[in-house]
Design an enzyme around this catalytic site. Structure first.
Site, short mmCIF file in Angstrom:
data_model
loop_
_atom_site.label_atom_id
_atom_site.label_comp_id
_atom_site.label_asym_id
_atom_site.label_seq_id
_atom_site.Cartn_x
_atom_site.Cartn_y
_atom_site.Cartn_z
N SER A 188 0.71 -1.13 -0.19
CA SER A 188 0.16 -0.08 0.11
C SER A 188 0.98 1.38 0.05
O SER A 188 1.94 1.22 0.49
CB SER A 188 -0.98 0.00 1.18
N TYR B 127 -2.15 -0.83 10.25
CA TYR B 127 -2.12 -1.07 8.82
C TYR B 127 -0.95 -0.54 8.15
O TYR B 127 -0.22 -1.26 7.16
CB TYR B 127 -3.44 -0.56 8.23
#
Ligand SMILES: [Zn+2]
Length: 732
Positions: A600, A613
């Site tokens: 990401s 995350y």
């Protein structure tokens, strides 16, 4: 016409005729299609893609308006079972007869002459009403026999008679003067003329056994023709069944079948290794068959002698090669190492034999030698593994060797099996007309011959990439923690791209271009199970893509400690487990592969609110680099780093979308659907990027497809952001 009350009962074929179905047909061509579909629906009558049917039909000539006789005959390609009007060529009968004059004017003519091959080029000149379907080489077999309707089939029972040493005598014994017999002759113009001559001399005959090939019979009524096909096949099958050798079939059993759990454990290692061996020139897809019929043959005393003789029906050996490879393996005492060692030696010998066969039989104008690897591998105690360029083709290869086994079983029960002479086999395999057919085939797609595992295929990016790769020819293993979501993606792919041909085969794994597996990537056993499913379905794997990931938004009632652990479990540890377990398969296979993970942009852009995350994705970025080093040079490892893929993402449930809209002070109406809210958020995210474009799962899919493809074959250890252009996420 027979009524159902007087219908004959058959034991060895199925009479599928329905008066209502026949009556519903609109016109003669439609009735021909009906008859053909029925014949093709029973594998005991003809093999997939094999055989053809015809009718001579009165039609109105589009130019002269006169009534003309037209031969409608199944053309090249397609299967009788699924044929429609489009599969039939249409040719003027008077023009086909004119071809006989052209042929007789050639100074040198006869079987396999240039003259005979040139006749094929004249068929398009006989086309009625611009019918675009190419005529098959069997056209003259239908044209020149004196029946309105003709069925030509490849029934195992009849081929067993046709491939017996005493084929001619047996034909007479079974059928008397009702059925003629002709020795092997390659299908073509010459065989058509020979049949014409046979019937001139024997007008009472209703059918003919084509030596080492199959059956052809005719009648002037559709139902009568169909019934005749059933009747002639039934009689051959009964003749064989009455003489079946039972336990003594194939000389009796020499080996015992391996117990299933031991067999499967062996195959999980052996299949990928074998796929690597079979794919030295070009990658192959496998079909495994382990049922009793195939085992009765591979476990038998006579398997060595019969397998070496090779297959007989030309339709069969174009797929199965002239003979299968039978591995020397004793299931009672040998293990994986012996199996691999013996198979490797057998493949080397097979390749050398094949090259020698090519050299012995080739002509000055023969096409270059094709891949000398076998396409059928037989292992005592285990079964058969067939190979082809895709699942559909390998399944048909398996089906054809099953046919060959049944043919040998029948022939050995009534007499002695004989194969086609080697030169005849070669002249079919390397026929210039066959070569021309191969050359006309469309180029293979980018992911043809490839098996791709997509972990996370149930939705979002994983689903998009599964669709993209399947469209480009890949076989896709759709894996997801949500098994039903994985199944629905696989079902969509099968619906869109078709099962391919040969699914009607019995005992052969029916899977098509996609399968589904439920998987938990934090559990090594679950990953192994998924990989075993892929191996049993296709023989091995080429590429693995992981799009699975989790994001937990802080919320009342959530345990942040647990969320940290789960986030790292899936996004880092799980991706690594998939890589480790896949690496075992890649090493067994020994073929270059590629792995694409999903990280990401958050892995490099620190921000408030998603610390677990973001740090997991930073770790995943480094995992890509570590894996690129540890898996080199066999496997390339790269990743995409998406940002803000809102559409179709499980990471953006309604609550998170609404929270984000509030956080960024974007106006919205609580009554709006989740999709509309997601679009609003995606539009906002787009406005922050350099390209101003919203990011979709398809954008990620295209980048992933590039990273798994040969197009990126010199790139490993890299992360490609697909984020619309976020300067904060520029890598350095
Ligand atoms: Zn045929």
């Amino acid at each position: 016409m027979s009524s159902s009350a007087t219908r004959k009962r058959y034991q060895f074929v199925s009479d599928l005729w329905q008066e209502a179905g026949y009556a519903a047909c609109d016109g003669e061509v439609s009735r021909l299609v009906y008859r053909s579909n029925l014949l093709g629906s029973d594998q005991r009558i003809t093999n997939t893609g094999g055989g053809n049917t015809s009718s001579k039909i009165a039609e109105t000539d589009p130019l002269s308006g006169e009534t003309v006789e037209v031969l409608w005959v199944k053309g090249s390609g397609g299967d009788l079972r699924t044929s429609t009007r489009e599969n039939f060529a249409a040719l003027y009968m008077d023009k086909l007869y004119q071809l006989q004059e052209i042929y007789s004017a050639f100074p040198e003519r006869g079987p396999k002459t240039d003259a005979e091959d040139r006749m094929v080029g004249y068929y398009p000149h006989c086309t009625f009403n611009l019918n675009p379907r190419a005529s098959s080489i069997d056209t003259p077999l239908h044209a020149f026999v004196p029946f309105r309707h003709v069925d030509h089939t490849h029934p195992n029972s009849v081929i067993a008679v046709a491939a017996s040493a005493r084929s001619r005598e047996l034909t007479n014994e079974i059928y008397g003067s009702e059925v003629l017999w002709t020795p092997w002759l390659r299908p073509g113009f010459e065989l058509g003329l020979e049949l014409q001559e046979l019937w001139r001399k024997n007008p009472q005959a209703r059918g003919v056994i084509l030596g080492q090939h199959g059956l052809l019979n005719g009648a002037d009524d559709h139902r009568e023709c169909y019934e005749l096909s059933l009747d002639l096949i039934e009689r051959a099958a009964k003749f064989i069944a009455d003489r079946d050798r039972g336990e003594k079939t194939f000389g009796g059993q020499k080996h015992q079948t391996l117990e299933p759990s031991r067999r499967d454990a062996l195959l999980a290692e052996f299949l990928p290794w074998l796929r690597g061996q079979m794919s030295q020139n070009v990658r192959m897809i496998g079909t495994l068959q382990t049922d009793d019929d195939v085992l009765e043959f591979v476990n038998s005393h006579d398997a060595v002698r019969l397998a070496a003789l090779g297959t007989s029906c030309p339709d069969h050996f174009l797929r199965t090669k002239i003979r299968p490879l039978l591995v020397d393996f004793d299931p009672a005492k040998d293990g994986l190492e012996e199996l691999k060692k013996n198979t490797a030696a057998a493949i080397r010998a097979y390749r050398a034999d094949y090259a020698a066969y090519y050299e012995r039989c080739k002509h000055a104008d023969s096409p270059a030698m094709r891949d000398p690897a076998p396409t059928v591998v037989l292992v005592p105690g285990i079964g058969m593994i067939a190979w082809g360029k895709n699942k559909s083709e390998s399944r048909v290869t398996a089906e054809f060797y099953n046919c060959a086994i049944q043919v040998m079983r029948g022939a050995e029960a009534i007499d002695r099996y004989i194969a086609l002479p080697e030169q005849e086999a070669f002249d079919i395999e390397y026929w210039l007309l066959e070569e021309a057919k191969l050359k006309r085939m469309p180029a293979e797609k980018a992911f043809a011959r490839r098996v791709v595992v997509v972990v996370g295929a149930g939705n979002g990016i994983g689903k998009a990439v599964a669709h993209l790769l399947a469209r480009d020819g890949a076989h896709v293993v759709c894996a997801d923690i949500d098994g039903s979501a994985a199944q629905s993606t696989a079902d969509e792919l099968v619906r869109l791209h078709g099962q391919g041909i040969g699914v009607a085969g019995t005992g052969i794994s029916g899977c098509g271009p996609a399968i589904a597996c439920a998987i938990d990537i934090t559990d090594r056993a679950s990953i192994r199970k998924m990989l075993a499913q892929a191996i049993f379905a296709y023989g091995g794997i080429d590429h693995v893509i992981v799009t699975a990931g989790v994001y937990f938004a802080a919320a009342p009632g959530r345990d942040p400690d647990m969320d940290w652990k789960k986030t790292f479990d899936v996004n880092v540890y799980g991706q690594n487990l998939v890589a480790e377990e896949s690496a075992r398969v890649w090493r067994l296979q020994g073929l270059p592969g590629s792995l694409v993970l999903t990280t990401s942009v958050n892995g490099v852009v620190p921000k408030a609110g998603s610390i677990a995350y973001d740090t997991s994705k930073a770790a995943a970025n480094h995992l890509v680099r570590e894996l690129a080093i540890s898996l080199a040079p066999l496997v390339r490892v790269n990743a995409v780093a998406p940002a803000t893929v809102v559409a179709g993402s499980t990471m953006f449930p309604r609550e998170r979308v609404i929270d984000s809209l509030r956080k960024y002070k974007i106006e919205f109406d609580e009554a709006e659907s989740t999709e509309v809210l997601r679009d609003r958020l995606a539009g906002f995210y787009a406005s922050r990027t350099l390209t101003r474009l919203p990011i979709t799962p398809e954008d990620q899919a295209r980048a992933i497809a590039f990273l798994v493809s040969d197009g990126s074959c010199k790139t490993t250890g890299q992360i490609i952001p697909v984020d619309g252009g976020l300067h904060e996420a520029f890598l350095r």
